[in-house]
Design an enzyme around this catalytic site. Structure first.
Site, PDB file in Angstrom:
ATOM      1  N   ASP A  14      -4.447  25.463  14.516  1.00  0.00           N
ATOM      2  CA  ASP A  14      -5.636  26.351  14.536  1.00  0.00           C
ATOM      3  C   ASP A  14      -6.616  26.107  15.689  1.00  0.00           C
ATOM      4  O   ASP A  14      -7.841  26.054  15.466  1.00  0.00           O
ATOM      5  CB  ASP A  14      -6.391  26.243  13.202  1.00  0.00           C
ATOM      6  CG  ASP A  14      -5.571  26.723  12.005  1.00  0.00           C
ATOM      7  OD1 ASP A  14      -4.404  27.101  12.192  1.00  0.00           O
ATOM      8  OD2 ASP A  14      -6.107  26.704  10.874  1.00  0.00           O
ATOM      9  N   LYS A 117      -0.913  32.068   9.297  1.00  0.00           N
ATOM     10  CA  LYS A 117      -1.104  31.739   7.883  1.00  0.00           C
ATOM     11  C   LYS A 117      -2.425  32.289   7.379  1.00  0.00           C
ATOM     12  O   LYS A 117      -3.345  32.525   8.157  1.00  0.00           O
ATOM     13  CB  LYS A 117      -1.035  30.226   7.683  1.00  0.00           C
ATOM     14  CG  LYS A 117      -2.094  29.489   8.475  1.00  0.00           C
ATOM     15  CD  LYS A 117      -1.999  28.001   8.345  1.00  0.00           C
ATOM     16  CE  LYS A 117      -3.073  27.297   9.125  1.00  0.00           C
ATOM     17  NZ  LYS A 117      -4.458  27.632   8.725  1.00  0.00           N
ATOM     18  N   CYS A 162      -7.326  22.095   7.555  1.00  0.00           N
ATOM     19  CA  CYS A 162      -5.965  22.506   7.893  1.00  0.00           C
ATOM     20  C   CYS A 162      -5.108  21.367   8.445  1.00  0.00           C
ATOM     21  O   CYS A 162      -3.919  21.286   8.151  1.00  0.00           O
ATOM     22  CB  CYS A 162      -5.995  23.709   8.815  1.00  0.00           C
ATOM     23  SG  CYS A 162      -6.616  25.164   7.926  1.00  0.00           S
TER      24      CYS A 162
END
Ligand code: VGL
Ligand code: ZN
Length: 219
Positions: A14, A117, A162
């Site tokens: 990310d 995601k 994450c």
């Protein structure tokens, strides 16, 4: 320590504008992860290893957005059909927006797979492997197994969300899991969450090395 680079994966979590300074869910110094990750991605590709990246990828009105729930604010939690205690966030990483783009400094050339995601409107996904219901798969594990990956070197954002969930799943799935100590940054909410995440990861056998140490090992 030695790493068989041909069986190693650099997993970049990310590294997107919304998690960097100026973004909707900005993480302190989020952009500091870019340079060490670029160096490692090239070093790994040079030796026949792989790099993959995840991208948080939500629709407007996503269930993880506080704005989708009357009277709720970022930082509140809710119970959904699939998840108890889902944290609510500011709107972030909306599909197709600049905030969802990778940081402009991240070199995408060595990245051979991108896993998006959090695309299900009703279900969030922190981990690169399983969504937050803890059973819906992203498919990354199968891709890695087909390639014979044994070791995962992980960095990105956020250490306490994450990266944490991805590293914990990775380790549970049986991969040797290394977190790059200088190539992760965290949200720090609730207070102490970064330190707590690091402690739990270490207890689970996840190893921490600096990018410099890893570059020396991969040489
Ligand atoms: C993340 C909160 C919400 C992360 C993603 O990348 O750690 N955190 N969505
Ligand atoms: Zn998100």
């Amino acid at each position: 320590m030695t790493i068989n680079t041909k069986k190693a994966l650099l997993l970049i979590i990310d590294v997107q504008n919304d998690f960097c300074p100026g973004g909707a869910l900005a993480v302190g110094e989020g952009d500091a992860v870019v340079q060490p990750l670029n160096l490692l991605a090239h070093a790994i590709a040079e030796k026949g290893g792989r790099t993959a990246a995840t991208q948080d990828w939500h629709c407007f009105g996503h269930i993880s957005f506080a704005s989708s729930h009357d009277g709720k604010n970022p930082g509140d939690t809710i119970d959904t059909d699939f998840v108890k205690g889902q944290v609510l966030w500011p709107d972030h990483c909306v599909q197709g927006t600049k905030g969802a783009d990778f940081h402009a400094g991240l070199d995408l050339n060595p990245i051979t797979a991108i896993i998006r995601k959090g695309f299900n409107p009703h279900l969030d996904s922190y981990s690169a492997f399983f969504e937050n219901d803890r059973c819906t798969i992203t498919g990354l594990e199968g891709w890695m197994k087909q390639l014979g990956i044994e070791t995962v070197i992980m960095g990105g954002i956020a250490t306490d969300y994450c990266v944490f969930f991805s590293a914990m799943d990775c380790r549970k799935l049986g991969f040797k899991t290394i977190v790059i100590s200088d190539a992760v940054r965290g949200v720090g909410f609730p207070e102490g969450s970064i330190e707590n995440a690091v402690t739990v990861m270490k207890e689970e056998g996840i190893e921490f090395y600096s990018s410099k140490e890893l570059l020396d090992i991969l040489k």
